[in-house]
Design an enzyme around this catalytic site. Structure first.
Site, mmCIF file in Angstrom:
data_model
loop_
_atom_site.group_PDB
_atom_site.id
_atom_site.type_symbol
_atom_site.label_atom_id
_atom_site.label_comp_id
_atom_site.label_asym_id
_atom_site.label_seq_id
_atom_site.Cartn_x
_atom_site.Cartn_y
_atom_site.Cartn_z
ATOM 1 N N GLY A 11 13.776 20.798 -34.505
ATOM 2 C CA GLY A 11 14.516 19.762 -34.849
ATOM 3 C C GLY A 11 16.075 20.181 -35.260
ATOM 4 N N VAL A 24 28.284 34.348 -32.841
ATOM 5 C CA VAL A 24 29.168 34.672 -31.644
ATOM 6 C C VAL A 24 30.305 35.388 -32.028
ATOM 7 C CG1 VAL A 24 30.453 33.530 -29.854
ATOM 8 C CG2 VAL A 24 28.211 32.393 -30.280
ATOM 9 N N ARG A 72 11.658 21.045 -28.379
ATOM 10 C CA ARG A 72 10.413 21.726 -29.046
ATOM 11 C C ARG A 72 9.909 21.657 -27.532
ATOM 12 N NH1 ARG A 72 10.668 19.976 -34.462
ATOM 13 N NH2 ARG A 72 11.357 17.928 -34.764
ATOM 14 N N ASP A 103 9.901 27.327 -38.965
ATOM 15 C CA ASP A 103 8.911 28.335 -38.561
ATOM 16 C C ASP A 103 8.161 28.039 -37.420
ATOM 17 O OD1 ASP A 103 7.757 25.692 -38.822
ATOM 18 O OD2 ASP A 103 6.346 26.446 -40.558
ATOM 19 N N SER A 105 9.782 27.826 -34.496
ATOM 20 C CA SER A 105 10.833 28.715 -33.648
ATOM 21 C C SER A 105 10.483 30.217 -33.911
ATOM 22 C CB SER A 105 12.046 28.134 -33.901
ATOM 23 O OG SER A 105 12.239 26.789 -34.145
ATOM 24 N N THR A 126 16.473 24.122 -40.766
ATOM 25 C CA THR A 126 15.772 22.907 -40.932
ATOM 26 C C THR A 126 16.050 22.025 -42.056
ATOM 27 O OG1 THR A 126 13.849 21.948 -41.075
ATOM 28 C CG2 THR A 126 13.827 24.158 -41.934
ATOM 29 N N ASP A 128 14.153 20.575 -43.604
ATOM 30 C CA ASP A 128 12.878 20.428 -44.315
ATOM 31 C C ASP A 128 12.905 21.478 -45.808
ATOM 32 O OD1 ASP A 128 12.203 18.371 -42.614
ATOM 33 O OD2 ASP A 128 10.996 19.865 -41.672
ATOM 34 N N ASP A 130 11.546 24.152 -45.720
ATOM 35 C CA ASP A 130 10.093 24.724 -45.761
ATOM 36 C C ASP A 130 9.599 25.913 -45.255
ATOM 37 O OD1 ASP A 130 10.513 23.906 -43.325
ATOM 38 O OD2 ASP A 130 8.696 22.702 -43.085
ATOM 39 N N ARG A 155 20.470 1.393 -54.126
ATOM 40 C CA ARG A 155 20.304 0.753 -55.481
ATOM 41 C C ARG A 155 21.339 -0.367 -55.561
ATOM 42 N NH1 ARG A 155 18.982 3.241 -60.015
ATOM 43 N NH2 ARG A 155 18.391 5.166 -59.128
ATOM 44 N N ARG A 172 8.438 16.643 -42.879
ATOM 45 C CA ARG A 172 7.193 17.184 -42.334
ATOM 46 C C ARG A 172 6.227 17.204 -43.486
ATOM 47 N NH1 ARG A 172 6.728 22.241 -38.539
ATOM 48 N NH2 ARG A 172 8.119 22.969 -40.391
ATOM 49 N N HIS A 216 14.932 -3.613 -61.387
ATOM 50 C CA HIS A 216 14.944 -2.991 -59.992
ATOM 51 C C HIS A 216 14.478 -1.527 -60.177
ATOM 52 C CE1 HIS A 216 18.517 -1.753 -62.024
ATOM 53 N NE2 HIS A 216 18.394 -0.406 -61.126
HETATM 54 O O1 F6P Z 1 11.697 19.274 -39.218
HETATM 55 C C1 F6P Z 1 12.418 18.465 -39.198
HETATM 56 C C2 F6P Z 1 12.165 17.122 -38.933
HETATM 57 O O2 F6P Z 1 13.159 16.254 -39.071
HETATM 58 C C3 F6P Z 1 10.904 16.647 -39.865
HETATM 59 O O3 F6P Z 1 11.489 16.131 -41.066
HETATM 60 C C4 F6P Z 1 10.317 15.419 -39.192
HETATM 61 O O4 F6P Z 1 8.985 15.309 -39.684
HETATM 62 C C5 F6P Z 1 10.515 15.892 -37.787
HETATM 63 O O5 F6P Z 1 11.381 16.757 -37.612
HETATM 64 C C6 F6P Z 1 10.707 14.828 -36.695
HETATM 65 O O6 F6P Z 1 10.695 15.363 -35.467
HETATM 66 P P1 F6P Z 1 11.315 14.528 -34.145
HETATM 67 O O7 F6P Z 1 12.789 14.430 -34.257
HETATM 68 O O8 F6P Z 1 10.754 15.384 -33.130
HETATM 69 O O9 F6P Z 1 10.575 13.144 -34.253
#
Ligand code: F6P
Length: 320
Positions: A11, A24, A72, A103, A105, A126, A128, A130, A155, A172, A216
């Protein structure tokens, strides 16, 4: 070592361009040649490569996405795909590869090194956040700010209409985006996969708030913790409150990178090249307590990154 390759994979994340630029330019500064590989491992298998120069990365430091494009790749998961990729690198006389991605990659890069002796360095990119062994991944900060901007806007309308909003964010299987943006945005509840939660508790909290005149509410849910649509339905049924659901989706991956992400990408990109110049391979770059570090990539991938439970607790206290 004379020539290195660079690719972005998985992603996309804001700041990837800043990282490519840093790789580079640092490499050229040190007398190396750089080949840019397009569309990640998919492009590597297809031989989509071009020699980069200083101006190939001009005017990209501020742009979201990745000029190298990304993918991917299913084919790269196969030994045949990786053999083809290694062959293409040899044909282009590329001795080492910098991989900017998540991860998955990094796992691919490790296999390329183990099976074909290509030197590899991973830069965590990423939204995420993560990836173990780094406090931050490139793109996370920008993403959190994008989510925060969305929360602020939601809001406004939530207040005007006296509604409950369930906002679903990416991540994710991780809850970093939800936690950081939820705390910054003053969400009433933050639901993340790392911490078990009860929807009944969420309902009770909403009812308590309502009883003291709070009309709210904003509930942030990480995609890995559940479906905002299901949660919204449940909450509306149990409370009778006017409820709306917003799934932020891919807007979270775009936009100009924040200053933090650009600086992080610059530091990490430079470090990746320095590691290769020092003869290193199979390392990932990380930032720990503001210091740029490197770690054995295979070891790093076995580590578990823990979410900061103190931050989670604080978010709960502040939204009592
Ligand atoms: O890993 C980045 C991410 O945006 C995640 O947060 C999400 O679950 C996933 O990629 C979405 O992947 P795609 O763009 O392939 O739908």
């Amino acid at each position: 070592m004379k020539r290195i390759g660079v690719l972005t994979s998985g992603g996309d994340a804001p700041g990837m361009n800043s990282a490519v630029r840093a790789v580079v330019r640092t490499a050229i500064y040190h007398g190396l040649e750089v080949v840019g590989i397009e569309r990640g491992y998919a492009g590597l298998i297809n031989g989509e490569m071009r020699l980069m120069n200083l101006s190939s990365v001009g005017d990209i430091v501020h742009r979201g996405g990745t000029v190298l494009r990304t993918a991917r790749s299913e084919a790269f998961r196969t030994p045949q795909g990786r053999a083809q990729a290694a062959d293409n690198l040899r044909k282009m006389e590329v001795d080492a590869l910098v991989v900017i991605g998540g991860d998955g990659s990094f796992r691919g890069a490790t296999l390329l090194a183990n099976e074909h002796g290509i030197k590899v360095i991973g830069i965590p990119g990423t939204i995420d956040n993560d990836i173990p062994c780094t406090d931050y991944t490139i793109g996370f900060d920008t993403c959190v700010n994008t989510v925060l901007d969305a929360i602020n806007k939601i809001r406004d309308t939530a207040t005007s209409h006296e509604r409950t909003f369930i906002i679903e964010v990416m991540g994710r299987r991780a809850g970093y985006i939800a936690l950081q943006a939820g705390l910054a945005g003053g969400a009433e509840s933050i639901l993340i996969p790392e911490v078990p939660f009860s929807l009944e508790d969420v309902v009770q909290k909403l009812l308590r708030g309502h009883a003291r005149g709070k009309l709210h509410s904003i509930i942030l849910v990480a995609e890995g913790a559940g479906s905002a649509l299901d949660i919204g339905k449940y909450i509306e049924e149990k409370t009778g409150f006017d409820t709306r659901v917003t799934i932020l989706g891919h807007i979270q991956r775009g936009g100009a990178p924040s200053a933090f992400d650009r600086v992080l990408a610059a530091r990490m990109g430079a470090k990746a090249v320095e590691l290769l110049l020092a003869g290193e391979s199979k390392k990932m770059v990380g930032i720990v307590s503001e210091q740029i570090k490197d770690f054995d990539i295979e070891w790093a991938l076995q580590q578990k990154k823990e979410i900061d439970l103190e931050v989670y607790k604080l978010a709960n206290i502040l939204s009592i």
